[in-house]
Write an enzyme that holds these catalytic residues in place. Structure first.
Site, PDB file in Angstrom:
ATOM      1  N   LYS A 129      19.867  -0.690  20.133  1.00  0.00           N
ATOM      2  CA  LYS A 129      20.516  -1.892  20.181  1.00  0.00           C
ATOM      3  C   LYS A 129      21.364  -1.941  18.970  1.00  0.00           C
ATOM      4  O   LYS A 129      22.521  -2.520  19.186  1.00  0.00           O
ATOM      5  CB  LYS A 129      19.430  -3.201  20.101  1.00  0.00           C
ATOM      6  CG  LYS A 129      18.594  -3.050  21.511  1.00  0.00           C
ATOM      7  CD  LYS A 129      19.652  -3.210  22.764  1.00  0.00           C
ATOM      8  CE  LYS A 129      18.945  -3.273  24.110  1.00  0.00           C
ATOM      9  NZ  LYS A 129      19.788  -3.202  25.224  1.00  0.00           N
ATOM     10  N   SER A 157      22.327  -6.662  24.540  1.00  0.00           N
ATOM     11  CA  SER A 157      21.754  -6.216  23.305  1.00  0.00           C
ATOM     12  C   SER A 157      20.463  -7.133  23.144  1.00  0.00           C
ATOM     13  O   SER A 157      19.687  -7.256  24.297  1.00  0.00           O
ATOM     14  CB  SER A 157      22.573  -6.526  22.069  1.00  0.00           C
ATOM     15  OG  SER A 157      21.967  -5.835  21.125  1.00  0.00           O
ATOM     16  N   TYR A 203      14.005   1.379  19.500  1.00  0.00           N
ATOM     17  CA  TYR A 203      14.686   0.425  20.268  1.00  0.00           C
ATOM     18  C   TYR A 203      15.802  -0.159  19.626  1.00  0.00           C
ATOM     19  O   TYR A 203      16.692  -0.521  19.947  1.00  0.00           O
ATOM     20  CB  TYR A 203      13.410  -0.639  20.880  1.00  0.00           C
ATOM     21  CG  TYR A 203      14.091  -1.747  21.675  1.00  0.00           C
ATOM     22  CD1 TYR A 203      14.549  -1.458  23.088  1.00  0.00           C
ATOM     23  CD2 TYR A 203      14.114  -3.095  20.859  1.00  0.00           C
ATOM     24  CE1 TYR A 203      15.119  -2.732  23.544  1.00  0.00           C
ATOM     25  CE2 TYR A 203      14.687  -4.070  21.701  1.00  0.00           C
ATOM     26  CZ  TYR A 203      15.065  -3.894  23.125  1.00  0.00           C
ATOM     27  OH  TYR A 203      15.882  -5.097  23.499  1.00  0.00           O
ATOM     28  N   ASP A 259      21.176   6.053  37.775  1.00  0.00           N
ATOM     29  CA  ASP A 259      20.441   6.436  36.845  1.00  0.00           C
ATOM     30  C   ASP A 259      21.548   6.375  35.606  1.00  0.00           C
ATOM     31  O   ASP A 259      22.219   7.313  35.588  1.00  0.00           O
ATOM     32  CB  ASP A 259      19.800   7.645  36.984  1.00  0.00           C
ATOM     33  CG  ASP A 259      18.961   8.124  35.780  1.00  0.00           C
ATOM     34  OD1 ASP A 259      18.861   7.680  34.848  1.00  0.00           O
ATOM     35  OD2 ASP A 259      18.079   8.971  36.053  1.00  0.00           O
TER      36      ASP A 259
END
Length: 292
Positions: free
Chosen positions: A153, A135, A149, A57
């Site tokens: 990235k 990425s 998000y 994890d």
């Protein structure tokens, strides 16, 4: 063809699965991490000598360190570290919960940073290696409905970009992989959609909600071909700083960079107008070293 040993996070699905299968098929060794119990059992059965499964994890710092250290202890050398585990959190920024924000950052950004930091001492001691940081086209271009998000990235690209200069003297290469839409489970299985706020139904942020709920579109990228390109990039020396995959990614990134460059160029004179008029000002070194 040189046989290599790879550490790949998220080896159970998407790019991680394609990479693992292609590498194992050609005789490389793979340490593949997973979260869902049983999701890589078929790889273990098919390649019992060359595939090593490890539960991970990436939001757990202690588990990251343990998995990385155990992989090196067991195999002696790992040539390529692929930071691939991640998911997409979609929805307007206001629609997201605090817990969703924290988990997205912990998985995509902090998890990637911790994985790479755990691997660096081993890569240095063995005299080099390669890091592939997954990425996205979303690491260079941004659309409404994907703010968190994109934040992860863009953040991991900044980290990897600076990292490349830090570790090059040790023979460690860093490549940022920027795929466009691919026919993996990311869009309709690996993405989380925030609860809806009705006010955003008539805004640009609603577009991503329609895509994820209607399930009528597919990415144009072939994930197997993209994985092949990632593997091939490791043979390039020096390491390519970025690897753009998919014509959609190339076009979107080119458009985004051109738009940003156009904005910057119009501000040449106004930027200069804020320079100190005093003589003897030190201007060498990173431009943003003293940025606030």
């Amino acid at each position: 063809m040189t046989s290599r040993t790879w550490l790949i996070t998220g080896a159970n699905s998407g790019f991680g699965r394609h990479l693992s299968e292609q590498l194992l098929s050609r005789g490389d060794r793979v340490v593949g991490t997973f979260r869902a119990i049983g999701s890589v059992d078929d790889l273990s059965r098919r390649w019992p000598d060359d595939f090593r499964a490890a539960h991970l994890d990436v939001t757990d710092p202690a588990e990251i360190t343990a998995v990385v250290d155990e992989a090196w202890a067991a195999l002696g050398r790992i040539d390529v570290v692929v930071s691939n585990a991640g998911y997409g959190l979609m929805g307007a920024a206001e629609e997201l919960t605090d817990d969703q924000v924290v988990h997205q950052i912990a998985t995509n950004l902090t998890g990637s940073i911790r994985l790479i930091r755990a691997a660096l001492p081993h890569l240095r001691r063995q005299g080099g290696g390669r890091i592939l940081q997954l990425s996205s086209v979303g690491g260079q271009a941004a659309w409404p409905g994907g703010s968190l998000y994109h934040a992860t990235k863009w953040g991991v690209e900044g980290f990897a970009d600076a990292l490349a200069g830090e570790v090059a003297p040790f023979g460690i290469g860093v490549t940022i992989v920027e795929p466009g839409g691919a026919r993996t489970n990311f869009r309709y299985g690996g993405s989380v959609l925030a609860d809806r706020i009705e006010a955003y139904d008539v805004t640009p942020a609603a577009a991503i909600r329609r895509v994820l709920t209607e399930r009528t579109t597919e990415g144009i990228g072939d994930p197997a071909l993209m994985a092949t390109a990632m593997i091939a990039s490791v043979d390039h020396d020096p390491a390519p700083r970025r690897l753009v995959l998919g014509s959609d990614a190339h076009q979107a990134i080119e458009n985004a960079l051109n738009a940003r460059l156009s904005d910057v160029r119009t501000q040449r004179d106004s930027a200069k107008a804020t320079d100190s008029p005093l003589e003897g000002v030190i201007t060498s070194g990173p431009a943003d070293l003293n940025a606030e």
